[in-house]
Design an enzyme around this catalytic site. Structure first.
Site, PDB file in Angstrom:
ATOM      1  N   GLY A 112      -3.987  -4.164  -4.066  1.00 33.55           N
ATOM      2  CA  GLY A 112      -5.641  -3.419  -3.942  1.00 33.55           C
ATOM      3  C   GLY A 112      -4.444  -1.727  -5.035  1.00 33.55           C
ATOM      4  O   GLY A 112      -3.973  -1.078  -3.987  1.00 33.55           O
ATOM      5  N   HIS A 113      -4.514  -1.638  -6.202  1.00 36.75           N
ATOM      6  CA  HIS A 113      -3.710  -0.485  -6.638  1.00 36.75           C
ATOM      7  C   HIS A 113      -4.881   0.851  -7.003  1.00 36.75           C
ATOM      8  O   HIS A 113      -5.695   0.219  -8.175  1.00 36.75           O
ATOM      9  CB  HIS A 113      -2.806  -0.574  -8.093  1.00 36.75           C
ATOM     10  CG  HIS A 113      -1.659  -1.383  -7.321  1.00 36.75           C
ATOM     11  ND1 HIS A 113      -0.871  -2.610  -8.422  1.00 36.75           N
ATOM     12  CD2 HIS A 113      -0.641  -1.412  -6.241  1.00 36.75           C
ATOM     13  CE1 HIS A 113       0.538  -2.602  -7.736  1.00 36.75           C
ATOM     14  NE2 HIS A 113       0.265  -2.530  -6.635  1.00 36.75           N
TER      15      HIS A 113
ATOM     16  N   LYS B 297       2.570   1.797  -5.017  1.00 33.15           N
ATOM     17  CA  LYS B 297       2.676   1.943  -5.937  1.00 33.15           C
ATOM     18  C   LYS B 297       2.225   1.841  -7.633  1.00 33.15           C
ATOM     19  O   LYS B 297       2.783   2.889  -8.580  1.00 33.15           O
ATOM     20  CB  LYS B 297       3.212   0.237  -6.399  1.00 33.15           C
ATOM     21  CG  LYS B 297       4.037  -0.188  -4.936  1.00 33.15           C
ATOM     22  CD  LYS B 297       4.662  -1.675  -4.574  1.00 33.15           C
ATOM     23  CE  LYS B 297       3.298  -2.559  -4.259  1.00 33.15           C
ATOM     24  NZ  LYS B 297       3.387  -2.062  -3.063  1.00 33.15           N
TER      25      LYS B 297
ATOM     26  N   GLN C 116       2.037  -5.793  -3.199  1.00 34.20           N
ATOM     27  CA  GLN C 116       2.825  -6.027  -1.731  1.00 34.20           C
ATOM     28  C   GLN C 116       4.229  -4.826  -1.443  1.00 34.20           C
ATOM     29  O   GLN C 116       4.195  -4.474  -2.460  1.00 34.20           O
ATOM     30  CB  GLN C 116       2.648  -7.277  -1.393  1.00 34.20           C
ATOM     31  CG  GLN C 116       1.756  -8.142  -1.503  1.00 34.20           C
ATOM     32  CD  GLN C 116       1.238  -8.338  -2.514  1.00 34.20           C
ATOM     33  OE1 GLN C 116       2.114  -9.577  -3.267  1.00 34.20           O
ATOM     34  NE2 GLN C 116      -0.377  -8.760  -3.248  1.00 34.20           N
TER      35      GLN C 116
ATOM     36  N   ASP D 160       0.220  -1.311   0.243  1.00 36.11           N
ATOM     37  CA  ASP D 160      -0.004  -0.419   0.293  1.00 36.11           C
ATOM     38  C   ASP D 160       0.578   1.111   0.161  1.00 36.11           C
ATOM     39  O   ASP D 160       0.079   2.309   0.396  1.00 36.11           O
ATOM     40  CB  ASP D 160      -0.933   0.108   1.126  1.00 36.11           C
ATOM     41  CG  ASP D 160      -1.527  -0.792   1.239  1.00 36.11           C
ATOM     42  OD1 ASP D 160      -2.072  -1.644   0.174  1.00 36.11           O
ATOM     43  OD2 ASP D 160      -1.714  -1.659   2.571  1.00 36.11           O
TER      44      ASP D 160
END
Ligand code: IMP
Length: 428
Positions: free
Chosen positions: A41-42, A17, A223, A14
């Site tokens: 989750g991006h 990225k 991650q 988180d």
């Protein structure tokens, strides 16, 4: 020669990225996801809309960019198609997407096992995202997995599914669960295979062709290094390696192909799920950071734990992942915090540690040793260059550089693309 840049998270995931990848993707010919699945989750802001990507690489907003989901990933086909449908419903279509025939398939029983393992571990649970990631990688390692390419071949699917169920069904029954019916799953996954077919290819061949052509390639880490199966805070980690070193094996390319490794960090730290977190604190300042930084999980919605920036962790990430440049995210969130702490070492039962200890129980007893710097009150969101930063913000960033031995190449002062300021040009 086009650069081949890896973006890695240097903390517990988180870090932002997705935003850095999206920013750099503008100059890339190819964007690659190499490990993990929809545990990631991006968040990306595009055309004043907010998008949360879980499987799909962040290059999909650029029509010419090739997006690759490589062999090191684990893919749940239903969630994959749901993500494609969600993007289409919001007008994001026509992108170029390629899925490796060697990526592993997250099956419904992987989701069941993820929940069961966590439940039975009770207080020792990892706090997973419950997306079936660990059981899928476990099946891969124990040679019981099903690969995307198997879904396209009736004979291969029948063989692989039979082998997989022969070990999974007895396990499920030992937990008091119903076994899965071969025929039902077979028909369902044959149909999903047909839907996947247009995307599936040998992505190692594709990527090596792109390297030979001199294309600019961006590898988008999922991650963070502290969640690495080998170098993270085991067992409170994910089931793959988010390091740059894992990219060649997870993509089928030469280790010599990588030219740059951008380590992404928040200006503070966060962690979701269980596990020790030495710089964690919970007070009104932490709550303020959580609200201003929208620190709630993209995948699970869980509130993220908040901590000060940890230079021991950043040095560890630099070492195990060969980070060459630092990108600092969410600097604007620290505006108004009167004093800022940077952890520079740990105190383990009276002994000063400069490195992250491998023994998890030792790590959980580490107390942070801080240096404290004055904060700033100026709003940073309109800043567009290093020179415009208030003196205390510069001092904070320069101290992070000194403590990590890394130069800051990019910093971010807000969610919009224009609020990402690069000091170094990556794709010229
Ligand atoms: P899993 O990857 O679902 O097995 O979860 C293992 C651990 O990694 C848990 O602590 C999760 O919260 C954490 N984790 C997995 N993916 C991410 C991510 O993308 N961001 C932050 N934490 C993650």
């Amino acid at each position: 020669m086009g650069k081949r840049i890896v973006v890695v998270g240097t903390q517990w995931g988180d870090e932002g990225k997705g935003k850095i990848t999206d920013y750099l993707a503008a100059g890339a010919d190819v964007v690659v996801r190499s490990q993990g699945g929809n545990n990631a989750g991006h968040t990306i802001h595009f055309n004043h809309q907010k998008f949360a990507l879980h499987f799909i690489p962040s290059g999909v907003f650029f029509p010419k960019t090739k997006n690759v989901m490589a062999n090191g990933m684990v893919i749940e086909p239903n969630a994959f198609f749901q993500e494609l449908d969600d993007l289409a419903a919001r007008g994001v279509t026509g992108f170029r997407l390629f899925v490796s025939d060697r990526a592993h398939v997250i099956m419904p029983y992987h989701l069941d096992l993820d929940v069961l393992w966590e439940t039975f571990k009770g207080p020792l649970a990892v706090g997973t995202t419950k997306k079936g990631i660990g059981p899928c990688y476990a099946d891969k390692a124990s040679r019981n997995g099903i690969r995307v390419g198997d879904l396209l071949d009736p004979e291969a699917l029948a063989l692989r599914l039979r082998a997989s169920l022969s070990v999974t069904n007895p396990t499920l029954m030992s937990f008091g669960r119903e076994p899965y019916d071969f025929d039902v799953l077979y028909q369902k996954y044959r149909a999903l295979g047909d839907r996947l077919r247009p995307f599936v290819t040998d992505t190692s061949v594709l990527l090596n062709d792109e390297i030979d052509k001199g294309s600019r390639i961006l590898f988008e880490g999922a991650q963070g290094i502290m969640l690495c199966l080998d170098h993270g805070t085991y067992p409170y980690v994910t089931s793959s390696s988010p390091t740059a070193a894992s990219v060649p094996v997870n993509c089928g390319i030469s280790p010599m192909a990588i030219t740059d490794v951008v380590g992404v960090t928040k200006a503070y730290s966060t962690r979701v799920g269980g596990g020790a977190f030495p710089t964690e604190f919970e007070d009104a300042i932490a709550q303020g950071i959580r609200e201003r930084g929208h620190e709630y999980g993209t995948t699970t919605g869980r509130p993220r734990r908040i901590g000060w920036i940890d230079a021991v962790v950043l040095r560890h990430s630099r070492r195990v992942s060969g980070v060459t440049d630092l990108a600092i995210m969410l600097l604007d969130v620290l505006t108004g915090v009167p004093e800022l702490k940077i952890c520079i070492a740990y105190d383990l039962d009276g002994t000063l540690l400069k490195e992250v200890p491998g023994n998890y129980l030792h790590f959980s007893r580490c107390r942070p040793v801080y240096i404290t710097l004055p904060g700033w009150s100026e709003d940073l969101t309109g800043i567009r260059s290093w020179h415009e930063l208030p003196p205390n913000a510069k001092r904070y960033l320069e101290t992070i550089e000194q403590q990590t031995g890394l130069k800051i190449a990019i910093f971010s002062v807000g969610p919009d693309r224009s609020q990402t300021i690069d000091i170094k040009q990556f794709f010229e």
